[in-house]
Every structure is written in structure tokens, then in C-alpha cells.
Design an enzyme around this catalytic site. Sequence first.
Site, PDB file in Angstrom:
ATOM      1  N   CYS A 119       0.827  -1.208   0.000  1.00 49.13           N
ATOM      2  CA  CYS A 119       0.000   0.000   0.000  1.00 49.13           C
ATOM      3  C   CYS A 119       0.867   1.268   0.000  1.00 49.13           C
ATOM      4  CB  CYS A 119      -0.965  -0.054   1.177  1.00 49.13           C
ATOM      5  SG  CYS A 119      -2.451   0.884   0.859  1.00 49.13           S
TER       6      CYS A 119
ATOM      7  N   HIS B 122      -3.320  -5.134   1.669  1.00 51.02           N
ATOM      8  CA  HIS B 122      -2.690  -5.458   2.959  1.00 51.02           C
ATOM      9  C   HIS B 122      -2.790  -6.961   3.228  1.00 51.02           C
ATOM     10  CE1 HIS B 122      -2.406  -1.323   4.758  1.00 51.02           C
ATOM     11  NE2 HIS B 122      -3.269  -1.082   3.772  1.00 51.02           N
TER      12      HIS B 122
ATOM     13  N   GLU C  68      -1.330  -8.591   5.467  1.00 47.12           N
ATOM     14  CA  GLU C  68      -1.141  -8.900   6.897  1.00 47.12           C
ATOM     15  C   GLU C  68      -2.462  -8.864   7.660  1.00 47.12           C
ATOM     16  OE1 GLU C  68      -0.702  -6.063   5.502  1.00 47.12           O
ATOM     17  OE2 GLU C  68      -1.404  -4.478   6.860  1.00 47.12           O
TER      18      GLU C  68
HETATM   19  N1  GLN Z   1      -3.360   6.105   0.060  1.00 42.69           N
HETATM   20  C1  GLN Z   1      -2.413   6.113   1.123  1.00 42.69           C
HETATM   21  C2  GLN Z   1      -1.246   7.035   0.807  1.00 42.69           C
HETATM   22  O1  GLN Z   1      -1.299   7.772  -0.112  1.00 42.69           O
HETATM   23  C3  GLN Z   1      -1.935   4.697   1.406  1.00 42.69           C
HETATM   24  C4  GLN Z   1      -2.997   3.920   2.130  1.00 42.69           C
HETATM   25  C5  GLN Z   1      -2.493   2.709   2.849  1.00 42.69           C
HETATM   26  O2  GLN Z   1      -1.292   2.492   2.990  1.00 42.69           O
HETATM   27  N2  GLN Z   1      -3.394   1.937   3.411  1.00 42.69           N
HETATM   28  O3  GLN Z   1      -0.266   7.039   1.483  1.00 42.69           O
END
Ligand code: GLN
Length: 191
Positions: free
Chosen positions: A79, A171, A173
Site C-alpha cells: 500500500c 494489505h 497482513e
Molecule cells: N493512500 C495512502 C497514501 O497515499 C496509502 C494507504 C495505505 O497504505 N493503506 O499514502
Amino acid sequence: MRIGVLAIQGDVREHLLHVKKAGADAMEVRQLGDLDSVDGLIIPGGESTTIGMLMQEEGLIDVIRRRIRDEEFPVYGTCAGLILLATEVVGKSPARISVMDMVADRNAYGRQVASFEASLQIDGITGKPFPAVFIRAPQVKSIGPLVKPLAYYRGQIVMAEQGSLLASSFHPEMTDDIRVHQYFLDKVRRR
Ligand code: GLN
């Protein structure tokens, strides 16, 4: 084999537990010196602007980038971690390691669909589909020739690799399934 989990923000504890369940040692990485004790690194999700800024302050960005280039140090970004690995970002761009040849679109699913779950078919991961949790997730908009897509959701790339680097929009995890962590550990073992 020991895997570091960047302990700035996000599901640090869950990543540590998944790594241990997948059969490797795990430790938190907070400062430069911690990097000497690990064979690979996981960057959890969170807010990429904050994580990038704090990594920059610790001097972690430059050293991780150098290790990746010099030694093929395996890094898995989930992410926000995916955003930090990407060489390009759509819109406001945080401080980044900038090593994976791809364009990441932050919050590509918008505010309306802030989070959702999807079952994904992932290249290289056998058995039932992977239960993927997306939270304000980025998408990979385009990739360079060295990047291999591993999973798609509704036609968009949500997981990819480039040599020993791995990135996912979701994610892994957040469920009990440890197969994505196993996949990353195999990369570290092979290197
Ligand atoms: N959209 C988020 C960002 O720009 C990331 C979201 C996440 O890591 N769950 O950092």
C-alpha cells in the site's frame, strides 16, 4: 534469515507475526543501524507522505535505495509502501525510495470506496484465491519493461515485482493467509 519491518506506521506487529509464521526471524527497523541485521525489508501501509518524511529524517531513504541498487536487497512495499517504491506518483508525491519502474496512483479508488475486500488470483501463488484487503489503496497505472504484474483487480495492476522487489496495493497482513509473505521470503532466500 531475518526480515525487517519498517516500524514507523501501520500494521508492524501483524507483519512481524506473518513473517514468523512463514518461518523466518523478524525485527522492527527504526534506524539506519537496524538495516545491518536484516536480509530483507517490509514497508507496511499507512500514510506515504508521513512515512516518506520520517524515513528521510532517519536517512533511511538513501541507504535503502543504495542497498537495493548495490546488492539487490529485497524489499516488499504494501500500500503506502508500494507508493514509496514507485519511480513516479500521480498527484502529490511524497519523498520516495523510487526504485520500481512504475507509476502509482495514490488513493486511486477515491474516497467513496475507501476500503474493500477482494479475492485475487496471484501469479506464483497456488491454491485458493488470496483474500486481499484494500484500504485507500493505490493502483499501478503503468509499468516499465522490468516490472512484472502479478495480480489484477478489475483490470488494474494491484501487485507486481521487479527482481527482488515486491509491491502490493493491498494489505496481506490483515488476514490469516501467509502466502504473500511466504512468496516474499522465497525471494529473500533465492537472493
Ligand atoms: N493512500 C495512502 C497514501 O497515499 C496509502 C494507504 C495505505 O497504505 N493503506 O499514502
